[in-house]
Design a protein around this motif. Structure first.
Motif, short mmCIF file in Angstrom:
data_model
loop_
_atom_site.label_atom_id
_atom_site.label_comp_id
_atom_site.label_asym_id
_atom_site.label_seq_id
_atom_site.Cartn_x
_atom_site.Cartn_y
_atom_site.Cartn_z
N THR A 283 0.82 -1.21 0.00
CA THR A 283 0.00 0.00 0.00
C THR A 283 0.85 1.26 0.00
OG1 THR A 283 -0.26 -0.38 2.39
CG2 THR A 283 -2.11 -0.98 0.95
N GLN A 284 2.16 1.13 0.25
CA GLN A 284 3.08 2.25 0.09
C GLN A 284 3.72 2.27 -1.28
OE1 GLN A 284 5.49 1.54 3.93
NE2 GLN A 284 5.73 3.73 3.58
N TYR A 285 4.08 1.08 -1.80
CA TYR A 285 4.94 1.02 -2.97
C TYR A 285 4.39 0.17 -4.12
CZ TYR A 285 8.18 2.54 0.72
OH TYR A 285 8.79 3.21 1.77
N GLY A 286 3.20 -0.41 -3.97
CA GLY A 286 2.63 -1.24 -5.02
C GLY A 286 3.08 -2.69 -4.92
N TRP A 287 2.76 -3.47 -5.95
CA TRP A 287 3.24 -4.84 -6.02
C TRP A 287 4.76 -4.84 -5.93
CZ3 TRP A 287 -0.68 -8.25 -5.95
CH2 TRP A 287 -1.90 -7.90 -6.54
N ALA A 288 5.33 -5.94 -5.47
CA ALA A 288 6.80 -6.04 -5.46
C ALA A 288 7.36 -5.82 -6.86
CB ALA A 288 7.23 -7.40 -4.92
N ALA A 289 6.67 -6.31 -7.87
CA ALA A 289 7.14 -6.15 -9.26
C ALA A 289 7.22 -4.68 -9.67
CB ALA A 289 6.22 -6.91 -10.21
N ASN A 290 6.43 -3.81 -9.05
CA ASN A 290 6.47 -2.39 -9.40
C ASN A 290 7.75 -1.71 -8.95
OD1 ASN A 290 3.01 -2.34 -8.52
ND2 ASN A 290 3.82 -2.34 -10.60
N ALA B 290 -3.64 0.44 -6.34
CA ALA B 290 -3.71 0.43 -7.81
C ALA B 290 -3.17 1.74 -8.38
CB ALA B 290 -5.16 0.21 -8.26
N ARG B 291 -3.47 2.85 -7.72
CA ARG B 291 -2.95 4.14 -8.19
C ARG B 291 -1.42 4.16 -8.14
NH1 ARG B 291 -7.67 6.39 -5.70
NH2 ARG B 291 -6.59 6.65 -3.71
N ILE B 292 -0.87 3.68 -7.02
CA ILE B 292 0.58 3.66 -6.86
C ILE B 292 1.22 2.78 -7.94
CG2 ILE B 292 2.45 2.86 -5.36
CD1 ILE B 292 0.65 3.72 -2.99
N ALA B 293 0.62 1.60 -8.19
CA ALA B 293 1.17 0.69 -9.20
C ALA B 293 1.23 1.36 -10.57
CB ALA B 293 0.34 -0.59 -9.26
N ARG B 294 0.19 2.11 -10.94
CA ARG B 294 0.18 2.79 -12.23
C ARG B 294 1.18 3.94 -12.26
NH1 ARG B 294 -5.69 2.89 -15.23
NH2 ARG B 294 -5.86 0.63 -15.45
N GLU B 295 1.30 4.65 -11.14
CA GLU B 295 2.26 5.75 -11.07
C GLU B 295 3.69 5.25 -11.23
OE1 GLU B 295 1.36 7.47 -7.31
OE2 GLU B 295 -0.48 8.45 -8.00
N LYS B 296 3.93 4.00 -10.80
CA LYS B 296 5.27 3.44 -10.90
C LYS B 296 5.51 2.71 -12.22
CE LYS B 296 7.01 1.69 -6.97
NZ LYS B 296 7.96 2.70 -6.48
N GLY B 297 4.64 2.91 -13.18
CA GLY B 297 4.86 2.37 -14.52
C GLY B 297 3.95 1.23 -14.91
N GLY B 298 3.16 0.73 -13.97
CA GLY B 298 2.21 -0.31 -14.29
C GLY B 298 2.81 -1.70 -14.29
N ASP B 299 1.98 -2.67 -14.60
CA ASP B 299 2.33 -4.08 -14.56
C ASP B 299 1.30 -4.83 -15.38
OD1 ASP B 299 -0.01 -4.69 -12.65
OD2 ASP B 299 1.18 -3.27 -11.48
#
Length: 500
Positions: free
Chosen positions: A175-182, A387-396
Motif C-alpha cells: 500500500t506504500q509502494y505497489g506490487w513487489a514487481a512495481n 492500484a494508483r501507486i502501481a500505475r504511477e510506478k509504470g504499471g504491470d
C-alpha cells in the motif's frame, strides 16, 4: 501426484523425440562442460536436501534427472543453450514456494536450482539493490537489516524471490509502494535463445511490463535490480482469535471497513480463517504490520476490539518480523492453493463477505476428516490506492484501475498424504469457483459494483485461467511478447507455469 500439465509436457516431449534421431541428455552435456555443479544421484544428501526445499511435499516427491547449480549468469546461459538444442522437459526453482506440481519441479528432466545465484548487493547512493533469484526474502532482509534500507518483498521470510516477483508479489509494503514487481528497475534475463539481456522500461518496455506479473513464460531471470527504500524498525506480529459466529461476522466487517477507509498506507493486515482436521482448532489469525516503530492510535482498533486471546505484535526489525512469520509454513505437508478476486462490498452489502465465508465453511466440511488437513481462507485487502501507486510506478501486467477497492481471496489446504490430493483438489475447485459465482451473482443483483477482477498469480491453482482473466490489452501484450521471445515454444511447452 501427476497432474494434467505434466502429461501435456510428456506428450510434447514424446512427439519431439520421435522426430529426432537421438534425444540429448542435458545432465551429461552440462557435466561435459565442466565447472557447473551437477548432482545426479538421488540418494545423495544434496539431492535429498534440495527436494525437501519445497513447501509441498508432492512437488518434492518428483524426481528430476539431475540438479544443476549455476553460480553465474554465464553458467545459466550455458545451461539454457543446451536445453535450447534438445527436447527435455525442465524446471527452474527459486524457493519452491509454489505448490503446483511442475511449476518449479520436474520428473525425469533437469532442475535448474538458482540457489547459488544469491547475491544481495546494495548501492546506497543510487538506493538500489541487486538481488539474485536464489534468495529467500529472509536472506534479503538479513543482508539489508543494518543498512537502513529494505526492499518490497515477501511477508513470510521463507518465500523465494524469483517466483514471488514474477507473479506480482503482494507485500506488507504494497500500500506504500505497489506490487513487489512495481519496484523492479531491471531484469537481467536469459532468453530462450540463450542470450542475456537487460530488460528495462526504456530498453524493452513491453517485455519489461510482461515480466511484472507474467511468471516464467519469458526466460530465466538471473538477477533483479530493485528500488531500495529507507527502513527503520517496524511494528507487527500476529493476533489470534477463536472463531465463533459472532467473531466471524465482526471480523469480516472490520476487514471491510479497514479496506475501504484505509487508515494509513504504512499499515497492512492479512486476516486468515483456519480450520484443522476434525475441527480440532477453528481460529482466525491476523497478521498486522506498520512500517514504523508503532502505529498511530486507532489504526487497528477494530481488530483489537475483537479481543484476541494471543497477541505477538511488537516493535522489532523488519528482518525479525518476516522470519518470525515462518511459523505459517507447515512442513511435511502436501499443499494446494487457489484464488479469486472480488470487489469490496459497501457497508449495506457486507453480507456478500458472509456468503463467501459460509461457502468456504461448507466446502471445507467435505474434507474435515482428511488426515492432517489444515484449511485456510485469507481475505487480503487490495485498496484502490495501491492500484494508483502501481500505475504511477509504470504499471504491470495486472493493470488494476482505481475505480474500486478489491479483496484477494486465497484458499490454502495442506494435508499429509498425496493419495488424498484428488479429493482436496476437488474441494479447492469448488471453493474458488463457488466464490466466483457468488461474486458474479452479487454483481448481477447490484450488491457488488462492476469491476475488472484479474487473478493474483502467486495464489493461483494450476487449472485457473490467469492470462484469460487479464484485460484484453494485457492478455494480447503477454501473448505477443511471449511469441517474440520464445517462437519455438521452449518455455511455453517444456516447463510448467501459467502461460499466455
Amino acid at each position: 501426484m501427476f497432474n494434467s500439465a505434466f502429461f501435456m509436457f510428456r506428450l510434447v516431449l514424446a512427439v519431439a523425440t520421435l522426430a529426432s534421431v537421438s534425444l540429448a541428455d542435458t545432465c551429461d552435456d552440462v557435466t561435459a562442460l565442466g565447472g557447473i555443479e551437477v548432482v545426479s544421484h538421488r540418494l545423495s544428501l544434496q539431492y535429498i536436501r534440495e527436494q525437501k526445499q519445497y513447501w509441498s511435499t508432492a512437488a518434492g516427491d518428483l524426481k528430476p534427472s539431475c540438479l544443476l547449480y549455476p553460480q553465474t549468469t554465464d553458467e545459466l546461459v550455458a545451461i539454457v543453450s543446451i536445453l535450447r538444442d534438445n527436447n527435455e522437459t525442465f524446471a527452474v526453482k527459486s524457493g519452491g514456494h509454489n505448490p503446483n506440481n511442475y511449476f518449479s519441479s520436474v520428473h525425469g528432466g533437469p532442475l535448474i536450482s538458482t540457489a547459488k545465484l544469491n547475491q544481495v548487493t546494495l548501492d546506497p547512493e543510487a538506493e538500489t539493490v541487486r538481488v539474485g533469484p536464489g534468495n529467500r526474502w529472509e536472506d534479503v532482509s538479513e543482508a539489508l537489516q543494518r543498512t537502513g534500507y529494505s526492499a518490497v518483498g515477501g511477508r513470510i521470510g521463507n518465500v523465494g524471490v524469483g517466483g514471488y516477483i514474477l507473479g506480482g508479489g503482494l507485500s506488507f509494503m504494497s500500500t506504500q509502494y505497489g506490487w513487489a514487481a512495481n519496484s523492479v528497475l531491471e531484469f537481467e534475463l536469459v532468453l530462450p535463445n540463450a542470450t542475456v539481456i537487460s530488460v528495462t522500461d526504456s530498453s524493452s518496455p513491453d517485455l519489461f511490463r510482461a515480466l511484472k506479473g507474467g511468471g516464467n513464460a519469458y526466460g530465466v531471470v538471473a538477477s533483479f535490480l530493485l528500488q531500495a527504500y529507507p527502513q527503520g524498525e517496524v511494528w507487527g506480529g500476529v493476533l489470534t482469535y477463536l472463531s465463533t459466529p459472532k467473531t466471524d461476522a465482526a471480523m469480516l466487517r472490520a476487514i471491510r471497513e479497514f479496506t475501504e477507509h484505509y487508515p494509513d498506507e504504512k499499515a497492512a493486515i492479512i486476516p486468515t480463517a483456519i480450520l484443522t482436521a476434525g475441527g480440532a482448532l477453528n481460529i482466525w489469525i491476523l497478521f498486522v504490520y506498520y512500517n514504523g516503530p508503532s502505529p498511530p492510535a486507532g489504526t487497528f482498533d477494530a481488530f483489537a476490539a475483537l479481543q484476541p486471546f494471543a497477541n505477538t505484535a511488537r516493535t522489532q526489525s523488519y528482518h525479525s518480523l518476516v522470519t518470525s512469520n515462518n511459523f505459517a509454513v507447515v512442513e511435511g505437508s502436501v499443499y494446494h492453493i487457489g484464488t479469486e478476486t472480488m470487489p469490496l462490498p459497501d457497508a449495506a452489502n457486507v453480507a456478500v463477505l458472509d456468503d463467501i465465508y459460509e461457502h468456504w465453511k461448507q466446502v471445507r466440511s467435505s474434507i474435515l476428516l482428511v488426515p492432517g488437513m489444515v484449511g485456510n481462507v485469507a481475505f487480503q485487502p487490495l485498496p484502490r490506492g495501491m492500484a494508483r501507486i502501481a500505475r504511477e510506478k509504470g504499471g504491470d501486467l495486472l493493470d488494476l484501475d482505481d475505480s474500486v477497492d478489491r479483496v484477494v481471496l486465497a484458499i490454502t489446504v495442506s494435508h499429509l498424504l498425496d493419495v488424498n490430493s484428488p479429493r482436496i483438489q476437488d474441494a479447492l475447485r469448488s471453493g474458488y469457483s463457488g466464490m466466483r459465482e457468488i461474486v458474479l451473482q452479487a454483481t448481477r443483483e447490484g450488491r457488488l459494483p462492476e469491476a475488472y477482477l484479474p487473478l493474483f498469480m502467486n495464489d493461483g491453482f494450476y487449472e485457473q485461467d490467469y492470462f484469460g482473466r487479464l484485460s484484453l490489452e494485457m492478455a494480447e501484450l503477454a501473448a505477443r511478447v511471449q511469441e517474440e521471445v520464445d517462437p519455438s515454444g521452449m518455455f511455453r511447452n517444456r516447463t510448467g507455469g501459467f502461460k499466455p
